[in-house]
Design a protein around this motif. Structure first.
Motif, PDB file in Angstrom:
ATOM      1  N   ALA A 168       0.855  -1.203   0.000  1.00  0.00           N
ATOM      2  CA  ALA A 168       0.000   0.000   0.000  1.00  0.00           C
ATOM      3  C   ALA A 168       0.881   1.240   0.000  1.00  0.00           C
ATOM      4  CB  ALA A 168      -0.901  -0.010   1.219  1.00  0.00           C
ATOM      5  N   LEU A 169       0.540   2.200  -0.858  1.00  0.00           N
ATOM      6  CA  LEU A 169       1.323   3.437  -0.947  1.00  0.00           C
ATOM      7  C   LEU A 169       1.126   4.314   0.288  1.00  0.00           C
ATOM      8  CD1 LEU A 169       3.168   5.095  -2.869  1.00  0.00           C
ATOM      9  CD2 LEU A 169       1.123   6.133  -3.814  1.00  0.00           C
ATOM     10  N   ASP A 170      -0.002   4.086   0.983  1.00  0.00           N
ATOM     11  CA  ASP A 170      -0.256   4.943   2.148  1.00  0.00           C
ATOM     12  C   ASP A 170       0.246   4.347   3.463  1.00  0.00           C
ATOM     13  OD1 ASP A 170      -2.061   2.933   2.400  1.00  0.00           O
ATOM     14  OD2 ASP A 170      -3.855   4.178   2.199  1.00  0.00           O
ATOM     15  N   THR A 171       1.030   3.282   3.382  1.00  0.00           N
ATOM     16  CA  THR A 171       1.622   2.708   4.595  1.00  0.00           C
ATOM     17  C   THR A 171       3.144   2.838   4.524  1.00  0.00           C
ATOM     18  OG1 THR A 171      -0.189   1.105   4.643  1.00  0.00           O
ATOM     19  CG2 THR A 171       1.714   0.623   6.037  1.00  0.00           C
ATOM     20  N   ASP A 172       3.701   3.658   5.396  1.00  0.00           N
ATOM     21  CA  ASP A 172       5.149   3.887   5.377  1.00  0.00           C
ATOM     22  C   ASP A 172       5.911   2.615   5.729  1.00  0.00           C
ATOM     23  OD1 ASP A 172       4.341   6.411   4.903  1.00  0.00           O
ATOM     24  OD2 ASP A 172       5.129   7.299   6.757  1.00  0.00           O
ATOM     25  N   ARG A 173       6.941   2.330   4.950  1.00  0.00           N
ATOM     26  CA  ARG A 173       7.808   1.190   5.273  1.00  0.00           C
ATOM     27  C   ARG A 173       9.086   1.232   4.437  1.00  0.00           C
ATOM     28  NH1 ARG A 173       5.321  -4.490   3.780  1.00  0.00           N
ATOM     29  NH2 ARG A 173       7.454  -5.089   4.242  1.00  0.00           N
ATOM     30  N   VAL A 174      10.068   0.497   4.895  1.00  0.00           N
ATOM     31  CA  VAL A 174      11.336   0.389   4.172  1.00  0.00           C
ATOM     32  C   VAL A 174      11.612  -1.098   3.984  1.00  0.00           C
ATOM     33  CG1 VAL A 174      13.814   0.829   4.273  1.00  0.00           C
ATOM     34  CG2 VAL A 174      12.231   2.523   5.182  1.00  0.00           C
ATOM     35  N   LEU A 175      11.984  -1.494   2.770  1.00  0.00           N
ATOM     36  CA  LEU A 175      12.323  -2.913   2.594  1.00  0.00           C
ATOM     37  C   LEU A 175      13.509  -3.092   1.649  1.00  0.00           C
ATOM     38  CD1 LEU A 175       9.925  -4.881   0.278  1.00  0.00           C
ATOM     39  CD2 LEU A 175       9.839  -2.430   0.403  1.00  0.00           C
ATOM     40  N   SER A 176      14.202  -4.191   1.816  1.00  0.00           N
ATOM     41  CA  SER A 176      15.366  -4.496   0.978  1.00  0.00           C
ATOM     42  C   SER A 176      14.985  -5.537  -0.053  1.00  0.00           C
ATOM     43  CB  SER A 176      16.498  -5.046   1.838  1.00  0.00           C
ATOM     44  OG  SER A 176      16.998  -4.020   2.656  1.00  0.00           O
ATOM     45  N   VAL A 177      15.327  -5.247  -1.303  1.00  0.00           N
ATOM     46  CA  VAL A 177      15.025  -6.194  -2.382  1.00  0.00           C
ATOM     47  C   VAL A 177      16.358  -6.714  -2.929  1.00  0.00           C
ATOM     48  CG1 VAL A 177      13.831  -6.503  -4.582  1.00  0.00           C
ATOM     49  CG2 VAL A 177      12.975  -4.820  -2.940  1.00  0.00           C
ATOM     50  N   PRO A 178      16.652  -7.989  -2.770  1.00  0.00           N
ATOM     51  CA  PRO A 178      17.939  -8.507  -3.234  1.00  0.00           C
ATOM     52  C   PRO A 178      18.034  -8.590  -4.758  1.00  0.00           C
ATOM     53  CG  PRO A 178      16.611 -10.268  -2.267  1.00  0.00           C
ATOM     54  CD  PRO A 178      15.832  -9.004  -2.114  1.00  0.00           C
ATOM     55  N   GLY A 179      19.230  -8.385  -5.272  1.00  0.00           N
ATOM     56  CA  GLY A 179      19.455  -8.450  -6.721  1.00  0.00           C
ATOM     57  C   GLY A 179      20.926  -8.733  -6.994  1.00  0.00           C
ATOM     58  N   PRO A 180      21.301  -8.803  -8.266  1.00  0.00           N
ATOM     59  CA  PRO A 180      22.693  -9.122  -8.619  1.00  0.00           C
ATOM     60  C   PRO A 180      23.711  -8.134  -8.030  1.00  0.00           C
ATOM     61  CG  PRO A 180      21.280  -9.163 -10.565  1.00  0.00           C
ATOM     62  CD  PRO A 180      20.453  -8.638  -9.450  1.00  0.00           C
ATOM     63  N   TYR A 181      23.281  -6.876  -7.774  1.00  0.00           N
ATOM     64  CA  TYR A 181      24.190  -5.882  -7.198  1.00  0.00           C
ATOM     65  C   TYR A 181      23.877  -5.634  -5.721  1.00  0.00           C
ATOM     66  CZ  TYR A 181      25.908  -4.905 -11.882  1.00  0.00           C
ATOM     67  OH  TYR A 181      26.495  -5.024 -13.120  1.00  0.00           O
ATOM     68  N   GLY A 182      23.473  -6.652  -5.033  1.00  0.00           N
ATOM     69  CA  GLY A 182      23.183  -6.526  -3.612  1.00  0.00           C
ATOM     70  C   GLY A 182      21.774  -6.035  -3.355  1.00  0.00           C
TER      71      GLY A 182
END
Lengths: 128, 336
Positions: free
Chosen positions: A53-67
């Protein structure tokens, strides 16, 4: 046909009206219930990994080839807070409230309202 | 009771028949390309034909993007930039085509649009609120001049005269990509559709119901979700693009620093909040938005009229300026 209608009771008629109303209302309700750009969709390798949801503040990490790519949603906006890809174009793009942030090196696409189902009602595209 | 059931079933069958009637329908696909999202919608009677056409158009955009990518070491544009002040570089017809059109827009706008803005724009980081010093901006200004791009059509070469020059085609590439995609869709037998490379859009033909395509125009000072659009355009066989000071920016000491730089000063242009241009070609719509933004409402409107295009300009105070032709295509939202 006239005989058939005459043979129905008041309850039958009421039921018919109720069913018809429900069927018609259902068509409109399902259209209204479509998402209206309030979701943040994060795709990894072309597949939807998160719908947030765009109206819920949060921070998340998305793993990928460059970390890990750190995605932040805050105050109805979304941005790539931290990235480790070569040009960090995704990070430089800053906050968005609509459209998409694409990180090709990490195969990550973050979109808000950029997808078909998130277009404002009745529109084929949005410029700006 | 039986009659009610029969009538209900009949009603539902009619609704299904209407919604599943044969004939051309819209098919839409989205793909991340050119560091953004590209969405292509086509009208077709066959999902297979629609899918093949859309995928073919995506490939065209992808191949073009590989050639003019500012950040990709292997792109033709990077080769031109690496050889600035050294040697002319042979490029493909697509790259030559986009550079020639960029030069045309630069000339006709008196340099308000300048594809050699690269040395200035690369010093800014709008996400991290980084702006170069006055001295740095001044030092790089001599490297910004479209007249120092030398195109040799017969040899298909491009040469940047001064060392340190950097050509950045970001201001027109997406519009041109929409043009290329549309040409490919037509070649694939598609008669109607809309290509949206983010906010650079080109529409052709009509929707299955015979209506023009509907494109929302963003409000540059959106206060709420309900206030997202300032107007809606109905388009057929037209391109539309928008440039705004709200896309990449930061505010410092009450001043807004955004990504549309005036090539003559190296600082963000201050005359407008947003510029929407409707033109026959995507590349001109895309390029003219930047040029008009830099020129400001008065001179910008003159340029648009001289070129036979239409525009919607929101000036720095929120004033709305439009060409007469625009009013036939655009309906404003309530309150605007």
């Amino acid at each position: 046909m006239k005989t058939v209608i005459r043979s129905t009771t008041l309850a039958d008629k009421l039921l018919f009206i109720a069913l018809t109303t429900a069927a018609v209302a259902g068509i409109f309700y399902s259209r209204e219930a479509m998402p209206k750009g309030s979701d943040v969709i994060i795709e990894v390798d072309g597949r939807t990994a998160y719908t947030l949801a765009l109206d819920t503040d949060r921070v998340l990490s998305v793993p990928g080839p460059y970390g890990n790519t750190v995605v932040e949603i805050k105050g109805g906006r979304v941005r790539v807070k931290e990235a480790h890809c070569p040009n960090r174009l995704c990070e430089k793009q800053g906050w968005i409230t609509r459209g998409a942030i694409v990180c090709l090196p990490n195969h990550i696409v973050i979109s808000v309202g950029g997808k078909t189902e998130n277009l404002p009602k009745g529109l084929d595209a949005v410029t700006g | 009771m039986k009659a009610v059931k029969v009538l209900t079933v009949l009603l539902l069958l009619t609704a299904t028949a209407v919604s599943c009637s044969n004939g051309p329908v819209e098919y839409r696909k989205t793909k991340p390309l050119m560091d953004t999202i590209v969405t292509i919608t086509v009208v077709s009677e066959s999902d297979r034909k629609a899918d093949e056409a859309i995928e073919s158009a995506f490939s065209v955009i992808s191949r073009f993007s590989d050639k003019i990518d500012f950040f990709k070491h292997t792109s033709e544009l990077s080769a031109v930039n690496r050889n600035a002040g050294i040697a002319a570089v042979t490029v493909s017809p697509e790259t030559l085509g986009v550079i020639e059109r960029a030069l045309y827009i630069a000339k006709i706008s008196g340099g308000a649009f300048d594809p050699t803005i690269g040395p200035e724009i690369r010093m800014w980081d709008f996400a991290k609120k980084v702006r170069p010093s006055d001295e740095e901006i001044r030092k790089n200004l001599p490297l910004v001049n479209y007249r120092d791009i030398v195109v040799d059509r017969s040899r298909s070469t491009v040469f940047l005269r001064k060392r340190g020059m950097l050509m950045d085609l970001g201001g027109i590439a997406k519009g041109y990509a929409a043009d290329l995609a549309l040409a490919d869709l037509k070649k694939e037998g598609i008669a109607a559709g809309i290509v949206a490379a983010a906010g650079d859009i080109r529409a052709f033909g009509l929707k299955p119901g015979g209506e023009a395509w509907r494109v929302g125009i963003m409000n540059p000072r959106q206060k709420s979700k309900a206030d997202e659009l300032i107007a809606t355009a109905r388009l057929s066989n037209k391109a539309v693009s928008t440039s705004g000071d709200y896309e990449r920016y930061f505010i410092e000491n009450g001043r807004r620093y955004h990504h549309i730089l005036d090539p003559k000063t190296g600082y963000p242009a201050a005359g407008c909040r947003s510029v929407t241009v409707i033109s026959d070609d995507g590349i001109f719509a895309d390029g003219f938005t930047t040029a008009v933004f830099v020129l400001g409402p008065e001179k910008g409107m003159r340029l648009v009229r001289d070129c036979g295009a239409d525009a919607l300009i929101i000036d720095r105070d929120g004033g709305v300026h439009t060409t007469p032709g625009l009013k036939k295509m655009v309906a404003f939202e309530n309150g605007h």
